[in-house]
Motif scaffolding. Structure first.
Motif: not given
Length: 584
Positions: A65-66, A69-70, A72, A113-114, A116
């Motif tokens: 999941y994380h 994000k990278c 995206n 939004s993405l 972290e």
């Protein structure tokens, strides 16, 4: 002193019953305990291994999941118009630090939004490997960067995750993405690299899944192939797999299986999950001492249950012994009285079990014995009288032969050759039938018997049949059943003669270890599919006797086979195992 042999019958039934009951109880319980232990151990290991496997799968899903994000974020950088324009123009490998490109890439990387906290930086490189812009405190060693870009360029994959160390030897996970032109399909124009702090990533995964906060506990992550340990319980490690595991290669184990090994010297059970995106080998560790403690508690409960069952069984054993020993003792005492000639009393056991039925049968037997004593003398007298009757009505074969020889002598004196020849053949047949006790004879003698029979039949059926023989040399001495062929030949004459001369042929040969004899005639024949006709012609005493004697002496696979059709005659085939007899 000679050693006495032990015999089970020297023990009383009660002792045998006790020993057998104990053996039947204790031995199966012991075997059951061992099997249960092994089975339960396997079940516990499977259950806990599956649970640990599920934790690893949840961990891998959370990491995915994380990492997505990278990916995206890298998509945003790749599709940015400024980045596309700059990389499309940069074909000569010259470094261009365009502020607009840096601002566009920074904006995409810091997407609220993405983004972290474990995302520590990025780099944008041209197709030739020139780093155009970079943000963060991560800088890969030039040689490492060049090897990473070369590996990515030579791979058919357009993105790959790699565990690397920066110039300060800090561990990072690097996402390397190929950038393709949005205007020219398939044109490779550059690379974008996203840097992720591995330790912080796994801490974030644990915080996001509060209920599964322990999912990463006891988890070891390795690089595939090299066997280098990356993380141990979310902390960076520079150990090799041989420093952690004993006699076990985690790269060889995957799926829902488990293996026993030592982890840092402690006995453990491990399961393995391979991470799909990065290729990492994720190993879940279960300390074996915890599993053994849980199993021992259950085994103690099992032993208590078994002890209770044995106590109940012992009580039942005492009752069963009494129910068996007392009736048997009564039977023993009763049979002693009967042996002494006392038939006045009976057991009269009303029980409905096997011993009760046995007692009733003994009572019936004693009553019958008492009656037999009374009938025995009369039976013996009757037997002696029957023997005298049999002797009185017996026919003396010598008297019969002497009488026939007298008739033969008179026929010869009067020149009646036909009668003389017929009486001679009849004497031969009677001698072979009455005085001969042999069951097996050579085929040669059996053919002679058939010839004598046919000489007698020629007196009645003169000129109405002819006989021919075709006997192979080795078949002459084959062993056959006495009086086997005469009933078959007789059947041919009785049912085959019509207006023409009946031709009968007897053929015998040896084929594949079998003696095959065929008796063929060209007589009337009959329809073998008609059961009534077949029954009427071939179920007489003669043929059925031959069939039964052949099968009794040689086996069910041997015997007679009949073939016939109306107007085409009859063929009877006899098959026997070939056994040569001694020449006489």
């Amino acid at each position: 002193m000679p050693r006495r042999k032990f015999h089970i019958r020297k023990m009383k039934i009660s002792a045998r019953l006790t020993v057998s009951s104990l053996c039947m109880c204790l031995i199966p319980v012991a075997v059951l305990l061992v099997l249960f232990y092994n089975r339960y151990q396997t079940t516990v290991y499977d259950k806990l291994s599956v649970s640990k496997k599920q934790n690893l799968e949840l961990l891998a899903a959370a990491v995915d999941y994380h990492l997505i994000k990278c990916e995206n974020i890298s998509d945003s950088i790749m599709m940015d118009a400024t980045v596309q324009s700059t990389l499309s123009k940069n074909t000569g490998g010259v470094q261009e630090l365009d502020p607009e490109v840096n601002a566009a890439v920074s904006k995409a990387f810091n997407n609220l939004s993405l983004w972290e906290s474990y995302m520590k930086g990025f780099s944008l490189c041209s197709r030739s490997g020139t780093q155009l812009c970079s943000m963060g405190f991560i800088n890969l060693k030039p040689d490492d960067l060049a090897r990473l870009l070369d590996a990515s360029a030579g791979s058919r994959e357009f993105k790959q995750w790699t565990f690397m160390q920066d110039m300060k030897d800090a561990p990072y996970i690097v996402l390397c993405r190929k950038i393709f032109s949005t205007e020219i399909l398939g044109q490779h124009i550059g690379y974008v690299l996203i840097y992720v702090d591995a330790e912080q990533l796994f801490d974030t995964v644990g915080q996001d899944s509060a209920e599964d906060a322990g999912a990463a506990a006891g988890t070891i992550i390795m690089e595939p192939g090299s066997g280098k340990v990356i993380l141990i319980d979310n902390h960076y490690s520079s150990l090799d797999s041989s420093d952690v595991f004993s006699y076990f290669d985690p790269n060889l184990l995957n799926g829902e299986k488990y293996a026993e090994t030592k982890v840092f010297g402690a006995d453990s059970v491990v399961v393995v999950q391979r991470h799909s995106k990065t290729g990492w080998v994720m190993v879940g560790v279960l300390p074996k001492e915890e599993l053994v403690t849980e199993m021992n508690q259950l085994i103690l409960q099992f032993i208590i249950v078994v002890a209770i069952i044995l106590l109940i069984g012992a009580g039942l054993l005492v009752q069963i012994r009494r129910s068996i020993n007392q009736p048997i003792a009564n039977i023993v005492a009763f049979t002693k009285r009967v042996a002494q000639g006392d038939f006045t009393k009976l057991l009269n056991d009303p029980s409905k079990d096997e011993i009760g039925y046995l007692s009733a049968d003994i009572d019936v037997m004693v009553a019958q014995i008492s009656e037999l004593f009374a009938k025995n003398e009369a039976s013996e007298r009757k037997k002696r009288q029957l023997e005298l009757d049999v002797l009185e009505y017996q026919i003396n074969p010598h008297f019969l032969f002497n009488t026939l020889n007298s008739f033969k002598y008179i026929a010869e004196l009067n020149g009646i050759t036909t009668i003389s020849t017929g009486i001679t053949s009849l004497c031969n047949l009677l001698k072979n039938t009455i005085t001969n006790s042999e069951e097996f004879i050579p085929l040669r003698r059996e053919i002679n018997n058939v010839s004598d029979y046919l000489l007698i039949q020629r007196i009645k059926f003169a000129g109405m049949f002819e006989i021919s023989y075709d006997i192979s040399e080795e078949a002459w001495d084959a062993t056959v059943v006495r009086l086997m062929l005469q009933p078959i030949v007789e059947n041919s004459i009785l049912h085959g003669i019509d207006e023409h001369i009946l031709q009968i042929r007897i053929r015998a040969c040896v084929e594949d270890g079998l003696l095959v004899i065929t008796i063929t005639d060209d007589g009337k024949g009959f329809d073998t599919s008609d059961r009534e006709i077949t029954k009427r012609k071939f179920t007489g005493i003669g043929l059925s006797n031959v069939q039964e004697r052949v099968r009794l002496n040689f086996g069910e696979q041997y015997g007679l086979d009949v073939e016939s059709s109306p107007g085409s005659g009859t063929k009877v085939t006899v098959r026997l195992p070939y056994t040569p007899s001694q020449r006489e």
